[in-house]
Design an enzyme around this catalytic site. Structure first.
Site, mmCIF file in Angstrom:
data_model
loop_
_atom_site.group_PDB
_atom_site.id
_atom_site.type_symbol
_atom_site.label_atom_id
_atom_site.label_comp_id
_atom_site.label_asym_id
_atom_site.label_seq_id
_atom_site.Cartn_x
_atom_site.Cartn_y
_atom_site.Cartn_z
ATOM 1 C CB VAL A 129 -0.953 -0.004 1.219
ATOM 2 C CG1 VAL A 129 -1.634 1.353 1.388
ATOM 3 C CG2 VAL A 129 -1.976 -1.101 1.083
ATOM 4 C CD GLU B 268 -1.238 5.550 0.295
ATOM 5 O OE1 GLU B 268 -0.297 6.328 0.011
ATOM 6 O OE2 GLU B 268 -1.066 4.450 0.849
ATOM 7 C CG ASP C 187 -16.824 28.977 -36.490
ATOM 8 O OD1 ASP C 187 -16.746 28.845 -37.716
ATOM 9 O OD2 ASP C 187 -17.786 29.494 -35.914
ATOM 10 C CG ASP D 55 -19.851 24.526 -34.664
ATOM 11 O OD1 ASP D 55 -19.404 24.162 -35.760
ATOM 12 O OD2 ASP D 55 -20.157 25.702 -34.413
ATOM 13 C CG ASN E 35 2.945 7.003 1.160
ATOM 14 O OD1 ASN E 35 4.154 7.188 1.135
ATOM 15 N ND2 ASN E 35 2.361 6.018 0.509
ATOM 16 C CB THR F 24 5.696 13.603 1.570
ATOM 17 O OG1 THR F 24 5.365 12.220 1.426
ATOM 18 C CG2 THR F 24 6.555 13.781 2.803
ATOM 19 C CG ASP F 25 2.875 10.719 -1.693
ATOM 20 O OD1 ASP F 25 4.020 11.184 -1.798
ATOM 21 O OD2 ASP F 25 2.599 9.521 -1.841
#
Length: 917
Positions: free
Chosen positions: A279, A284, A326, A638, A741, A744-745
């Protein structure tokens, strides 16, 4: 046979109806049962459940969900809840964006349900448009919305606004004449009317030839429901990354479990530890940081007049390689403007309007022979009511100091003869006041003895055929072949430049003209020719520079318009579109094979008179060559191409609800330069996401290296120093890994997500759409940086363990945290040093760096956090050594930028011009 290629009588006969009586009520009921209601059918709309499932089926999300469930079963409720919150937030944001995009068909259906007047059983009845059937005789007048497709059987000065189908703002003049061209597009079928368009002037009647899905609007609806939305480059890259990380996590889990079993640990304990470490491999925070980064990017784009409707579109913009734009309103101002004139009495040549002098008679004629009205808003911008071309003539006179209201007071209108396609002229009759003679003495000279004057405007050939004299410097002189040729040459010159050309003339009327001139043609005879108006929807002044930026950024720009090829080429030349003299028409494109189209796309940059099918075909051809395509549009026509394109861009001001609902982005100012600004923001977002992925996975790799080395070192130590070596087997606990995790992440990742763009972001070529997030040297950087983080942290912890420090695990844990803080600082720029970038150039990142540092210290020294994380307080010297060792990561990051610069990873296309891409 196509109805536009047949006579009125032939179409009426074919439909088995009557122009006067219409259908009988029982026959209409039978046809309604046969053909079904006159409405657009929805098909293939995704359910709410399906949209939710799509959000939670991405590889990364599935892995995180499995991790959360496993964490729940092994008693890690905090970890499980944290992961669930992240996944749910990411999924719901994507769901709401997709749900809004599904409203396009509903908006399209709403457009097709007006009340209509029909001839049924010899009477005019008002019925719901849904009850119309082929063969019905529909009566129309100014302001009506056309309820079905049909062939005109009556037409009195009828003009129809068809911009929702063709994209062109100018009303189309209708007639009854047969059009001998089976392949004529909707814009050229001037004896037909189409569902959803609006009658802008005149009146008429038509026999219904198509209802519901058998109309031009129905064809667009069918295309809209059949176009599948493809995954964005970001979604594809994240899925690839998720699968790779899943594989890495599995390998790491097996290694750690195997090492534990060799040491004699229980199978159940090693299984739980392996799952926890696996994990930890997964970042995450990635879905949350990506979502937050995209949302912040969307907010920045909103400040630059780009409203993002689908969040992944923010990143996709950074990968755009081709912009199909266009013309009207996007590349041009969407405002017909008088730009030049030819007035023989003032000069013998065509001159720009700004340079024109002594053209008062022409401007007076244009403003008075006119049904448009203008006003100014609080910013001094002109607002028009009525036909765009007529409004341009009123504005031209106003700019010359002749306000429309003043002219009408000086020359009150007393009569008019509407424009029709036979005469090709419009005439208005005005009284000549004494004030008018004093205000315009030059004009009064020609009106001597007249109480009224007729002003006439129309096609140059239509005016010349009835004019007997022309105004020259010496006065009004008879028209001869020389002057006629000069006028026609001036007309040809202006027309070749893509301008719309009208002529102006007048006639001083005698007092008894009404009794002597019973027919309008008699009154319009013996006109005095004044000159030519030249009008065009001019290009936006800023677009030329924006196209130059696109070229330097390696982006091809295509003009795709419903306008005439001559006008399209003229605008492309002014914008330096590098289109040469070639413009492919929709008819030509329809004859191309796929191979021919792919070849022509290498050189052609202008497509004119195109249909919705043609637009989709162009987008599909470009995508088949690996391009990431942005398509702009404002009309219903369009919508299918907007949905098919990687980035569909709708106009916020002139765009229909249908085009907006089918789009990924809406331009609030309808300006091409906003697309270029959005592409720049997209590139910055892509860079930041790539920085975060590199930062996150390298940091996680460092943690895994530290955790993976520990069991093997423990086996080594046990072999030489006995059982006390087993204490080194668990260097970092699973909960500490997850803390790192999320810290920091999550937090540091958000800081990287708002990093300002690097210099030269629009001077490099587009990112290769097929390249993954790990291409261009990223894998090497991840491996090197992860190894440094893991080795530095493990070496620091090992040294303190060897010294007998009680808090060696906490020191290792802290070194990992501080190492990622320094890693984040070094990752802020892919090429420039932190000294050049500046520590405080990103205030958000500076604040997050301080917050993460404080939180990590809390994890070390606050008793509740010590109990939660399993840490112990360490001395100031131990903290300083840990911090100093971690700073080596920043030093390595700065050296790495010079030794191993990250490749720009640009795109290469078979279809792209070598000089551009």
């Amino acid at each position: 046979m196509k109805p536009w290629t047949q006579t009125v009588e032939s179409v009426v006969f074919e439909q088995k109806t009557d122009t006067i009586k219409g259908l009988a009520s029982d026959e209409a009921a039978a046809r309604l049962n046969q053909h079904g209601p006159n409405e657009l059918q929805e098909a293939g709309r995704r359910s709410v459940a399906a949209m939710l499932f799509e959000q939670f089926s991405a590889t990364m999300v599935v892995i995180l969900l499995i991790a959360a469930i496993v964490s729940l079963f092994i008693g890690k409720q905090l970890e499980a809840v944290s992961i669930f919150i992240i996944v749910i937030m990411f999924g719901l944001l994507g769901f709401f964006q997709d749900y809004r995009a599904e409203k396009a068909m509903a908006a399209l259906k709403k457009m097709s349900k007006p009340k209509v007047r029909v001839r049924r059983g010899g009477e005019i009845k008002e019925i719901d448009a849904t009850n119309l059937v082929p063969g019905d005789m529909v009566v129309i007048e100014n302001g009506n919305i056309i309820p079905a497709d049909g062939r005109l059987v009556e037409c009195v000065s009828c003009q129809v606004q068809e911009s929702i189908l063709t994209g062109e703002s100018e009303s189309v003049e209708k007639h009854l004449t047969v059009i001998d061209d089976d392949a004529a597009g909707p814009g050229d079928r001037k004896n037909m009317v189409f569902m959803g368009t609006t009658v802008s002037s005149g009146r008429g009647a038509f026999v219904v030839t198509g209802t519901g899905m058998n109309t031009e609007l129905g064809k667009i609806a069918a295309m809209l429901t059949s176009v599948e939305q493809t995954k964005t480059p970001l979604q594809i890259r994240l899925d690839k990354a998720g699968k790779l990380l899943a594989a890495i996590g599995g390998v790491v889990a097996v290694i750690i479990a195997g090492a534990g079993l060799v040491r004699g640990e229980s199978v159940s304990d090693m299984f739980l530890l392996a799952i926890s470490v696996a994990v930890a491999v997964i970042p995450e925070g990635l879905p949350a940081v990506v979502t937050i980064t995209l949302a912040i990017g969307a907010r920045r784009m909103f400040r630059r007049n780009a409203l993002i409707r689908r969040l992944p579109a923010v990143e996709t913009l950074g990968s755009v390689t081709h912009i199909c734009s266009d013309k009207t309103g996007t590349l041009t101002e969407n405002r017909m403007t008088m730009v030049a004139s030819y007035v023989p009495m003032a000069t013998d040549r065509v001159v720009d309007f700004d340079d024109a002098a002594k053209i008062d008679p022409l401007l007076i004629c244009g403003a008075l022979c006119n049904d448009a009205r203008i006003s100014k808003d609080e910013h001094g911008e002109y607002r028009m009511i009525g036909d765009a071309t007529e409004g341009a003539l009123v504005v031209a006179a106003d700019k010359a100091g002749m306000a429309h209201g003043e002219l009408l007071e000086l020359f009150p209108r007393v009569g008019e003869f509407a424009f029709d396609s036979d005469r090709k002229r419009m005439t208005t009759v005005h009284s000549v006041t004494e004030a008018a003679r004093q205000r315009f003495p030059g004009m009064a000279h020609y009106l001597e003895g007249a109480d009224e004057v007729a002003f006439v405007k129309g096609s140059p050939d239509g005016i010349l055929e009835t004019a007997s004299q022309i105004l020259m410097p010496e006065g009004a002189v008879p028209i001869d072949e020389q002057t006629r040729t000069a006028v026609l040459n001036a007309n040809d010159l202006l027309a070749s430049q893509g301008k719309r050309v009208l002529a102006g003339a007048f006639r001083a009327l005698p007092k008894n003209w009404r009794s002597e001139m019973a027919e309008v043609n008699q009154m319009e005879a013996q006109l005095s020719f004044i000159g030519l108006f030249a009008l065009i929807d001019p290009p936006r002044t800023e677009v030329r520079d924006a196209i130059a930026v696109c070229k330097s950024a390696g982006i091809n720009v295509f003009m795709i318009t419903g306008d005439h090829p001559t006008t399209a080429r003229a605008i492309s030349r002014e914008l330096a579109l590098d289109a040469g003299e070639e413009a492919v028409t929709g008819r030509e494109l329809g004859d191309f094979s796929d191979a021919t189209l792919n070849e022509r796309l290498k050189h052609v940059r202008v497509f004119a008179r195109v249909s919705p099918e043609h637009k989709i075909r162009i987008v599909t051809a470009l995508q088949s060559q690996g391009a990431v395509v942005s398509m702009t549009g404002d009309g219903v026509n369009d919508a299918p191409a907007l949905k098919k394109a990687d980035i569909g861009v709708a106009m916020g001001i002139t765009g229909t609800d249908v085009s907006k609902e089918a789009s990924d982005m809406v331009l609030q100012d309808d300006n091409f330069t906003t697309i270029v600004a959005a592409v720049e923001e997209g590139r910055v977002i892509y860079d930041n996401i790539r920085k975060f992925i590199k930062f996150s996975i390298a940091g996680n790799l460092g943690k895994i290296i530290a955790v993976s080395i520990a069991p093997f070192l423990s086996l080594f130590f046990m072999a030489f120093i006995g059982s006390e070596g087993a204490a080194f087997s668990i260097a970092v606990t699973p909960l500490q890994l997850l803390w790192l995790n999320l810290l920091t992440d999550g937090l540091l990742g958000v800081g990287l997500g708002v990093e300002p763009g690097e210099s030269g972001v629009m001077k490099r070529k587009p990112v290769n759409p097929s390249a993954g997030v790990f291409s261009g040297g990223v894998i090497g950087q991840i491996l090197r940086m992860g190894t440094v983080i893991g080795v530095v942290s493990m070496a620091t912890g090992l040294w303190f363990w060897h010294q007998g420090a009680a808090g060696w695990q906490t020191i290792l844990f802290s070194t990992l945290a501080f190492a990622q803080i320094f890693q984040a600082i070094g990752t802020r720029s892919a090429s420039e040093s932190i000294v050049a970038v500046g520590l405080f150039s990103n205030p958000t990142m500076a604040g997050i760096l301080a917050l993460v540092t404080v939180l990590q210290l809390c994890g070390i020294y606050l008793p509740p956090m010590q109990k939660f994380l399993g840490t112990t307080a360490i001395s100031a010297i131990e903290l300083a050594i840990s911090f100093g060792a971690a700073s080596l990561v920043l030093l390595f990051a700065e050296i790495e930028k010079k030794l191993f610069p990250m490749s720009p990873n640009v795109a290469q296309y078979r279809s792209a011009s070598p000089s551009v891409v």
